[in-house]
Design an enzyme around this catalytic site. Structure first.
Site, PDB file in Angstrom:
ATOM      1  N   GLU A 132       0.802  -1.226   0.000  1.00 28.18           N
ATOM      2  CA  GLU A 132       0.000   0.000   0.000  1.00 28.18           C
ATOM      3  C   GLU A 132       0.837   1.279   0.000  1.00 28.18           C
ATOM      4  OE1 GLU A 132      -3.771   0.010   2.227  1.00 28.18           O
ATOM      5  OE2 GLU A 132      -3.214  -1.986   2.922  1.00 28.18           O
ATOM      6  N   HIS A 148       8.823 -26.118   4.276  1.00 32.08           N
ATOM      7  CA  HIS A 148       8.162 -27.280   3.683  1.00 32.08           C
ATOM      8  C   HIS A 148       7.601 -26.997   2.298  1.00 32.08           C
ATOM      9  CE1 HIS A 148       8.609 -29.462   7.468  1.00 32.08           C
ATOM     10  NE2 HIS A 148       8.466 -28.258   8.010  1.00 32.08           N
ATOM     11  N   LYS A 170     -13.532  -0.016  -4.418  1.00 29.40           N
ATOM     12  CA  LYS A 170     -14.659   0.193  -3.505  1.00 29.40           C
ATOM     13  C   LYS A 170     -15.783   0.965  -4.200  1.00 29.40           C
ATOM     14  CE  LYS A 170     -12.283  -0.258   0.926  1.00 29.40           C
ATOM     15  NZ  LYS A 170     -11.857   0.304   2.188  1.00 29.40           N
TER      16      LYS A 170
HETATM   17  C1  F6R Z   1      -6.107   1.653   3.685  1.00 30.79           C
HETATM   18  C2  F6R Z   1      -5.998   0.271   4.128  1.00 30.79           C
HETATM   19  C3  F6R Z   1      -7.003  -0.735   3.658  1.00 30.79           C
HETATM   20  C4  F6R Z   1      -8.294  -0.660   4.505  1.00 30.79           C
HETATM   21  C5  F6R Z   1      -9.325  -1.701   4.031  1.00 30.79           C
HETATM   22  C6  F6R Z   1     -10.551  -1.762   4.923  1.00 30.79           C
HETATM   23  O1  F6R Z   1      -5.188   2.459   4.388  1.00 30.79           O
HETATM   24  O2  F6R Z   1      -5.100  -0.060   4.837  1.00 30.79           O
HETATM   25  O3  F6R Z   1      -6.433  -2.020   3.729  1.00 30.79           O
HETATM   26  O4  F6R Z   1      -7.968  -0.888   5.845  1.00 30.79           O
HETATM   27  O5  F6R Z   1      -9.716  -1.401   2.728  1.00 30.79           O
HETATM   28  O6  F6R Z   1     -11.093  -0.497   5.163  1.00 30.79           O
HETATM   29  P1  F6R Z   1     -11.445  -0.073   6.659  1.00 30.79           P
HETATM   30  O7  F6R Z   1     -10.142  -0.208   7.403  1.00 30.79           O
HETATM   31  O8  F6R Z   1     -11.903   1.329   6.594  1.00 30.79           O
HETATM   32  O9  F6R Z   1     -12.472  -1.035   7.134  1.00 30.79           O
END
Ligand code: F6R
Length: 373
Positions: A241, A257, A350
């Site tokens: 990320e 393994h 998303k």
């Molecule tokens: C962004 C990040 C992502 C979010 C994931 C879930 O910084 O690390 O991995 O954590 O998309 O979103 P949340 O944490 O808001 O439930």
């Protein structure tokens, strides 16, 4: 000074600031402050419910990694099974004797909302940890316990606020000990790490900068063991990320393994990886032997690095090793010329998922529920 290191963008504070536009580094520099604040916030949590038979932490990505770390930390202490569930539904055994920690920093992640809905349907005991969003909206409406943590951070940078409450809650429930002392030692050590790896430190004097320089141009592979399983996973996620690279994580002894066979052919493909071994001067002797033997079985010219945990308590060792990975991932982003903060692909995904109507369906189901008495 070595003219080669002088050329590195990591030796130029202005260049670091120019690339790290949204200041991801500040979360590493101020890690101790965030852990202290998270500890204060967590003090108000109440563990006023019957001891569960099992615990499920439901969350995704940066919100789930705290659960992974909790699971490792409590493995040799907690008398109940703990599972991290990264999916729309909870495991089949979840019932009214299960404690579900629903963790979503934004409170708007569809898998986490769906798991929350599932937990309500199965009459689990639920505790939500979030900065707000749909999750806390419904937690309030439905009389579900929750802790509201400060908003406005990238979820992965909010790790102190997502992990510490889980540790404190389990300590309050009498399932683990040594959390408060461990956090005390950890925050001192984190302050020292942050000073030693600050943007002003030259590459030659900062372990994080020199490791980022060594890894640059390869796919990092992080090898952990035991309590460092979740740490290896966190490093991998931060490389993904923050640095926007592919990365892998594996653990001893399991990697002996399967994974090691991948090193058999010392060809051009093998050269594209670099390996970071997470080490601890108190690592079990059987793990130590495996690490040493494994290194001899890997191509001699493959890039190998070792990061030795510092500190006395397990928590201090875990949190400082995590911070080292966080720093390295940001410095690697600088070397790659990419801003560590935005995760455009996740945001796009998303948004597209939002158009499928799944989240709306989950919200409609939540709206039909009556508050718990
Ligand atoms: C962004 C990040 C992502 C979010 C994931 C879930 O910084 O690390 O991995 O954590 O998309 O979103 P949340 O944490 O808001 O439930």
């Amino acid at each position: 000074m070595n003219p080669k290191t002088q050329e590195s963008p990591l030796d130029d504070v202005n260049e670091i600031r120019r690339i790290d536009k949204s200041n991801m580094l500040s979360f590493s520099i101020e890690a101790a402050k965030h852990y202290n604040e998270a500890t204060k916030i967590s003090e108000k949590m109440s563990a006023d419910f019957t001891k569960p038979e099992n615990i499920v932490i439901a969350g995704m990505g940066g919100s789930a990694i705290g659960g992974e770390l909790l699971k490792d930390y409590t493995r040799i202490q907690a008398p109940v099974p703990i599972e991290v569930s990264k999916d729309y539904t909870l495991p089949a055994y979840a019932n009214r004797k299960t404690l579900v920690l629903a963790v979503s920093y934004s409170g708007d992640t569809e898998e986490s909302l769906s798991a929350f809905l599932d937990a309500i349907k199965r009459q689990c005991t639920i505790y939500c940890i979030s900065s707000g969003g749909t999750l806390l909206n419904f937690a309030e409406k439905l009389n579900v316990s929750f802790l509201r943590v400060p908003a406005g951070m990238p979820p992965r940078a909010a790790l102190p606020y997502l992990l510490v409450p889980q540790l404190v809650l389990l300590e309050k429930m009498g399932l683990v000990s040594d959390v408060s002392e461990g956090l005390g030692e950890a925050t001192k050590l984190l302050g020292k790490f942050s000073r030693e790896n600050s943007p002003e430190k030259p590459v030659g004097k900062s372990l994080a900068k020199s490791l980022a320089s060594g890894i640059h141009g390869t796919v990092p592979v992080v090898y952990g063991f035991g309590v460092y399983r979740g740490v290896a996973q966190r490093w991998k996620q931060q490389f993904n990320e923050n640095s926007k690279v592919h990365a892998k994580w594996e653990v001893f002894p399991e990697l002996n393994h399967n994974e090691i066979v991948g090193w058999e052919k010392a060809d051009a493909l093998a050269k594209q990886f670099s390996t970071v071994f997470l080490r601890d001067k108190n690592e079990p002797s059987e793990v130590r032997s495996r690490i040493e033997i494994t290194k001899t079985l890997m191509p001699q010219n493959s890039k190998k690095f070792e990061v030795w945990a510092q500190g006395k308590s397990t928590l201090a060792k875990l949190l400082s090793t995590i911070l080292m990975g966080d720093f390295i991932s940001v410095y690697l982003a600088i070397l790659r010329g990419v801003d560590p903060t935005p995760v455009q692909t996740i945001a796009m995904l998303k948004q597209k998922l939002g158009e499928t109507g799944t989240k709306e369906r989950i919200v409609r189901e939540l709206e039909k529920l009556k508050p718990a008495q």
